[in-house]
Write a protein that holds these residues in place. Structure first.
Motif, PDB file in Angstrom:
ATOM      1  N   ASP A  48      29.441  12.577   7.378  1.00 54.06           N
ATOM      2  CA  ASP A  48      29.306  13.416   8.572  1.00 54.06           C
ATOM      3  C   ASP A  48      30.634  13.548   9.306  1.00 54.06           C
ATOM      4  OD1 ASP A  48      26.639  13.729   7.972  1.00 54.06           O
ATOM      5  OD2 ASP A  48      25.920  12.294   9.475  1.00 54.06           O
ATOM      6  N   ALA A  49      31.382  12.450   9.381  1.00 54.24           N
ATOM      7  CA  ALA A  49      32.695  12.491  10.033  1.00 54.24           C
ATOM      8  C   ALA A  49      33.664  13.379   9.255  1.00 54.24           C
ATOM      9  CB  ALA A  49      33.259  11.083  10.176  1.00 54.24           C
ATOM     10  N   GLY A  52      32.911  17.161   9.579  1.00 54.80           N
ATOM     11  CA  GLY A  52      33.382  17.746  10.834  1.00 54.80           C
ATOM     12  C   GLY A  52      34.793  18.277  10.701  1.00 54.80           C
ATOM     13  N   ALA A 255      35.646   9.399  12.613  1.00 53.68           N
ATOM     14  CA  ALA A 255      35.667  10.694  13.288  1.00 53.68           C
ATOM     15  C   ALA A 255      36.768  10.742  14.344  1.00 53.68           C
ATOM     16  CB  ALA A 255      34.303  10.982  13.916  1.00 53.68           C
ATOM     17  N   ASP A 256      36.913   9.654  15.111  1.00 54.19           N
ATOM     18  CA  ASP A 256      37.950   9.611  16.136  1.00 54.19           C
ATOM     19  C   ASP A 256      39.336   9.645  15.517  1.00 54.19           C
ATOM     20  OD1 ASP A 256      36.183   9.550  18.263  1.00 54.19           O
ATOM     21  OD2 ASP A 256      36.111   7.363  18.350  1.00 54.19           O
TER      22      ASP A 256
END
Length: 376
Positions: A48-49, A52, A255-256
């Motif tokens: 999912d990360a 994105g 993600a970050d």
């Protein structure tokens, strides 16, 4: 600090490496480090990360460990095997499960994956190196997520990368990535072993001296993997020295990290991307022999960036052919460079110490051309 991290957040092409311990489920038994299989929830969170970033128009290459770990449960193995044959068997079973899990997870978002299995030999041979590069570039151009792993099913102890952290750094240069993220179960690099007492997170590493100064003594690796902080720092050294920004952090921060937020340890890139041939020579080639240089020849090659001439060479060792990679050593035996020999090993003894003008017409050229030399 935020602007430094944003350099990676702005990179159009990023290599993301994830370790075995981040993809598998622990046994739950006290004192045991073995895995019971792939953790599909963790894989979905990672995917999912990554998705994105892909939907933002960025290219992602995933270097994923976990094949051997994934093969433990179906083969009813209690821990990572030590013998090579069983490791290869576990990898054969586990690699299919691993890629299938990724294919299903990316498939939830309408994306396809492609498996790219490499051995060290694939990157040590110049023609194989270029073939791997073309394959990865084409997959990315087709909108496919490459899943890169060492081909553990056939790799032997003599032709292994040693760990996928190093493979990730080589892949970052292979695909001309602007950033690399190393993910594990540790949130960054510390100034001491956090398992042994007080330790502080190192937010940024700005140069080679800081990389060398980090204390990795006593750092342990996961029971289902082979890496540790030392291999991550080695990978960061290779990549950052080739103009690639690096973040070392935990998978929970994926993600970050991709977004360029302030997480983990950021390793600043140093210098520009080197020519492909020189990068390959320094980091991916395996020398087949070496030449010993006198002090004048060392100065000419290292400081003057000159070609290596026969007059400055005092010795030759090894069995190599013209075009093979060899080391250049000083009189103390310290390797100062690598290069591609213009001659077979058997031709060189007759040339040592001589001026090019004194050689016959077939040998009036340098031992190694300056374009084929990479300093160490």
């Amino acid at each position: 600090m935020a602007s430094a991290h944003q350099a990676l957040g702005d990179a159009r092409r990023v290599v993301v490496k994830v370790g075995s311990s981040s993809l598998t489920m622990p046994s739950g038994r006290p004192g045991k480090s073995r895995a019971t299989g792939l953790d599909r929830t963790r894989i979905d969170l990672l995917v999912d990360a990554l998705v994105g970033a892909v939907k933002d128009g960025r290219d992602i290459v995933l270097v994923s460990s976990g094949a051997i770990a994934a093969g433990l449960e179906p083969l009813r193995l209690g821990a990572r095997p030590r013998d090579l044959a069983t490791q290869q068997a576990a990898a054969s079973v586990g690699q299919m499960l691993l890629v299938h899990a990724y294919a299903e997870s990316f498939g939830r978002h309408g994306l396809h994956v492609g498996q790219v299995l490499l051995t060290a030999d694939d990157l040590q041979r110049r023609t194989h190196y270029r073939n791997a590069q073309r394959n990865l570039d084409r997959l990315l151009n087709l909108g496919v997520i490459p899943i890169v792993n060492e081909n553990d099913a056939v790799a032997t102890d003599e032709i292994r990368f040693g760990d996928n952290d190093r493979l990730a750094a080589l892949t970052a240069h292979l695909v001309n990535a602007g950033g690399m993220i190393l993910l594990s179960d540790v949130d960054g690099v510390y100034d001491a072993n956090p398992n042994r007492g007080s330790a502080n997170l190192i937010a940024e590493i700005t140069d080679e001296a800081m990389l060398q100064a980090v204390d990795t003594k006593g750092a342990s690796s996961a029971g289902v993997g082979t890496g540790g902080m030392a291999t991550k720092l080695d990978s960061a050294r290779i990549a950052s020295g080739a103009g690639v920004s690096v973040i070392i952090t935990s998978m929970d921060n994926a993600a970050d990290a991709l977004a360029g937020r302030t997480v983990g340890t950021f390793v600043h890139k140093r210098g520009k991307r080197p020519p492909q041939r020189r990068f390959w020579l320094r980091w991916a080639s395996v020398p087949k022999g070496y030449l010993t240089l006198d002090d004048g020849a060392v100065r000419a090659v290292v400081k003057g960036r000159k070609s290596l001439l026969p007059a400055g060479v005092t010795g030759v060792a090894g069995s190599f052919a013209a075009g093979d990679a060899i080391e250049l050593r000083d009189l103390q035996g310290v390797a100062v460079a690598r290069g591609l020999s213009s001659y077979d090993a058997g031709e060189i003894p007759a040339l040592l110490g001589k001026q090019i003008a004194d050689l016959d017409a077939d040998h009036q050229r340098e031992l190694i051309h300056r374009d084929d030399i990479a300093l160490l």
